[in-house]
Design an enzyme around this catalytic site. Structure first.
Site, short mmCIF file in Angstrom:
data_model
loop_
_atom_site.label_atom_id
_atom_site.label_comp_id
_atom_site.label_asym_id
_atom_site.label_seq_id
_atom_site.Cartn_x
_atom_site.Cartn_y
_atom_site.Cartn_z
CB CYS A 6 -0.97 0.00 1.19
SG CYS A 6 -0.17 -0.03 2.81
CG HIS A 30 -4.48 0.98 4.01
ND1 HIS A 30 -3.77 0.20 3.13
CD2 HIS A 30 -5.42 1.61 3.26
CE1 HIS A 30 -4.27 0.33 1.94
NE2 HIS A 30 -5.27 1.18 1.98
CG ASP A 88 -7.02 2.65 -0.55
OD1 ASP A 88 -5.91 2.31 -0.99
OD2 ASP A 88 -7.51 2.17 0.49
#
Length: 586
Positions: free
Chosen positions: A261, A282, A305
């Site tokens: 991520c 995250h 995202d």
């Protein structure tokens, strides 16, 4: 027939790039921002004909393999005496004898990308056409008519012009950081980012890659959903986006292994070509834009995202989602807002894995995820806490109202349910805690965890009852990957504890380096009940004062905290303008 001669043309690239805040890309290419005119000089013998009907001068810009005016990838416009700032236009004025200054205006809704610029002259039945070369059009945070307009110069310098950033990682009580070089101004990176944009065109319903969706930052933000140029699980040797993008491009757009991520969001931050901010852990992005689709007249932060999320419909990414809508639980306003809300407000669930492969839920903690959201401060390397922009204070009335609002939108069956009905449903999902049996228990760090040293814990137990208790406990520790997946147990113990009425005990626990050292991976995270994040730091010292065009000596020194030799070590060096590619030293 007479030959039409245009003469020499000076494209004035350095001055244009300086005015358009694109000079960091280099002065030899025409890189301009939409909603702002750029100029060039033409030395010609046709000045006396410009004001007459004998001469018609047109420009046309086009992009892509099959430029077409219907999909806004080709535009033809005449040159007049003044600019029209509602569309592509051109105007001229006399600069000096036999020389004119030509201004070209790309509108604030122009498609971003690489264009071919042509000039066409028609006079007395004769036509002459000449290619002036290519130029690039980017979003313009300095233009009030552009949806990405940002009215704070310090923010523009941080989020648009700054090539260096910081990734924050760890848990909310132990936040660590590592630098990242976004490198959006490095040679070739702009073209690679536009190639990424081309590869993502299939997301937009299989349309031609140069359709007019490229003028909208909302649709540009959605591109990474279909890009898998980073795959894998071990990306921690990367220091910046440049080598990742170069490897992807030079490898004929094949996936670069490996990524997670943090690297996905960092690469997206490079490729957005508009303001972005980075958060972890995250990790995702924020991008500044006005959401015309939500009737927003001014810009605000939208979160994106790029990490693929497995859903019932397959792999998907999230955003753009208005940050404020996540805080308010208004999840019907944006793309995939429920995914982002869920990641920030999930409960913490503990599972007991038994020897027969059976798993049972041990507890469900109402203390949710997303306890601390961090990003780099404007103009400094300090960490800024922005949790309040995504969430109200936990337990507050506004927090509960946002949760109820989101719950009704995520679960259509509860769209008309009362708050009490939702509370009862949530309570039924939560299993009893140890405290419900009359014992309060928690682990507390006794020392700041450092890689190579023993981990010292204080195990605190409290008997909440007026009668004594004799309890048996199984303790264990296991390694956790960066995304929370548990690995094998490396330490376990059985302890019998006797507690008198209302007695409180503090039991020391020690996990030695010899026990955990051989098992650590990735981010050096282990889990007992709490999570610790040991790390090994390094020190960079400059031995001489750096000066322009003068060799500079640097020494990197490491301190080995271990009681053993370190072998087969690899160090990767990367520096903006210092190395053409990362340098690896074994």
């Amino acid at each position: 027939s007479a030959v039409i001669e245009l003469g020499d043309i000076n494209l004035n690239c350095p001055a244009n790039c300086q005015c358009h805040n694109t000079h960091f890309f280099g002065p030899d290419r025409q890189i301009i921002r939409r909603g702002q005119a750029f100029n060039f000089y033409q030395i010609t013998c046709l000045l006396h004909m410009l004001s007459s009907a004998l001469l018609k001068l047109y420009f046309f810009s086009c992009k892509g393999l099959r430029p077409c005016e219907s999909n806004e990838t080709k535009c033809t416009f005449p040159m007049g005496r003044c600019l029209d700032q509602t569309c592509w236009s051109a105007a001229y004025k006399t600069h000096q004898p036999k020389c004119i200054n030509v201004s070209v205006f790309p509108p604030s809704n122009a498609c971003i990308g690489r264009y071919i610029f042509n000039i066409q002259v028609t006079s007395c039945g004769n036509t002459y056409q000449r290619c002036l070369g290519d130029f690039y059009v980017l979003f313009n945070p300095w233009c009030a008519d552009d949806p990405v307009y940002m009215d704070n110069q310090a923010h523009r310098e941080e989020y648009v012009l700054n090539e260096h950033g910081i990734l924050y990682e760890g848990v909310h009580k132990h936040i660590t950081s590592r630098p990242w070089h976004f490198g959006q101004f490095e040679d070739g990176i702009l073209d690679i980012c536009l190639k990424v944009l081309d590869m993502g065109a299939s997301y937009h319903h299989g349309s031609d890659q140069d359709r007019c969706w490229r003028n909208d930052p909302v649709h540009i933000s959605m591109i990474p959903e279909n890009n898998d140029y980073l795959k894998g699980t071990k990306p921690f040797s990367w220091n910046g986006s440049v080598p990742i993008l170069q490897q992807w491009y030079n490898g004929r757009c094949r996936p670069v292994r490996y990524g997670y991520c943090g690297s996905l969001a960092a690469v997206m931050c490079t490729g957005m070509i508009l303001p972005s901010v980075l958060m972890q852990y995250h990790c995702w992005n924020e991008s500044w834009m006005a959401r015309r689709d939500l009737n927003q007249c001014s810009g605000d932060w939208q979160c994106l995202d790029p990490t693929p999320l497995e859903t019932g419909r397959g792999s998907t990414c999230s955003g753009p989602t208005w940050v404020r809508s996540i805080r308010e639980g208004e999840l019907d306003l944006d793309y995939d807002g429920h995914h982002l809300f869920s990641r920030l407000n999930s409960n913490y669930v503990g599972w007991l894995s038994q020897s027969n492969d059976k798993k049972s839920k041990l507890f469900c903690d109402t203390w949710p995820c997303g306890q601390h959201l961090s990003t780099k401060s404007v103009g400094s390397d300090l960490c800024e806490d922005i949790t309040g922009t995504y969430k109200y204070e936990l337990g507050s009335l506004k927090s509960k109202e946002a949760y109820y609002r989101a719950y009704r939108r995520i679960h259509p069956g509860y769209c008309n349910a009362s708050n009490c009905h939702i509370d009862r449903e949530l309570s039924s999902l939560r299993n009893p805690f140890v405290s419900d049996s009359g014992v309060n228990m928690r682990l507390k760090m006794a020392n700041c965890p450092m890689y190579g040293e023993d981990v010292q814990l204080h195990w605190l137990l409290e008997n909440l009852c007026n009668e004594p208790k004799n309890l048996n406990f199984n303790l264990c520790a296991q390694i956790i990957t960066y995304n929370g997946c548990p690995m094998d147990q490396f330490w376990k113990d059985k302890v019998n504890v006797t507690l008198g009425p209302r007695e409180v005990k503090k039991i020391p626990l020690c996990i030695s380096y010899s026990q955990y050292g051989p098992h650590l991976c990735d981010h050096n995270i282990m889990k007992v009940v709490a999570v610790s994040d040991p790390e090994c730091g390094d020190v960079l010292m400059l031995l001489s004062q750096p000066r322009l065009k003068v060799p500079c000596t640097a020494e990197i020194s490491f301190c080995n905290p271990l009681q053993e030799d370190m072998k087969n070590c690899i160090m990767t060096l990367e520096g903006c303008g210092l190395f053409k590619e990362p340098m690896t030293i074994e």
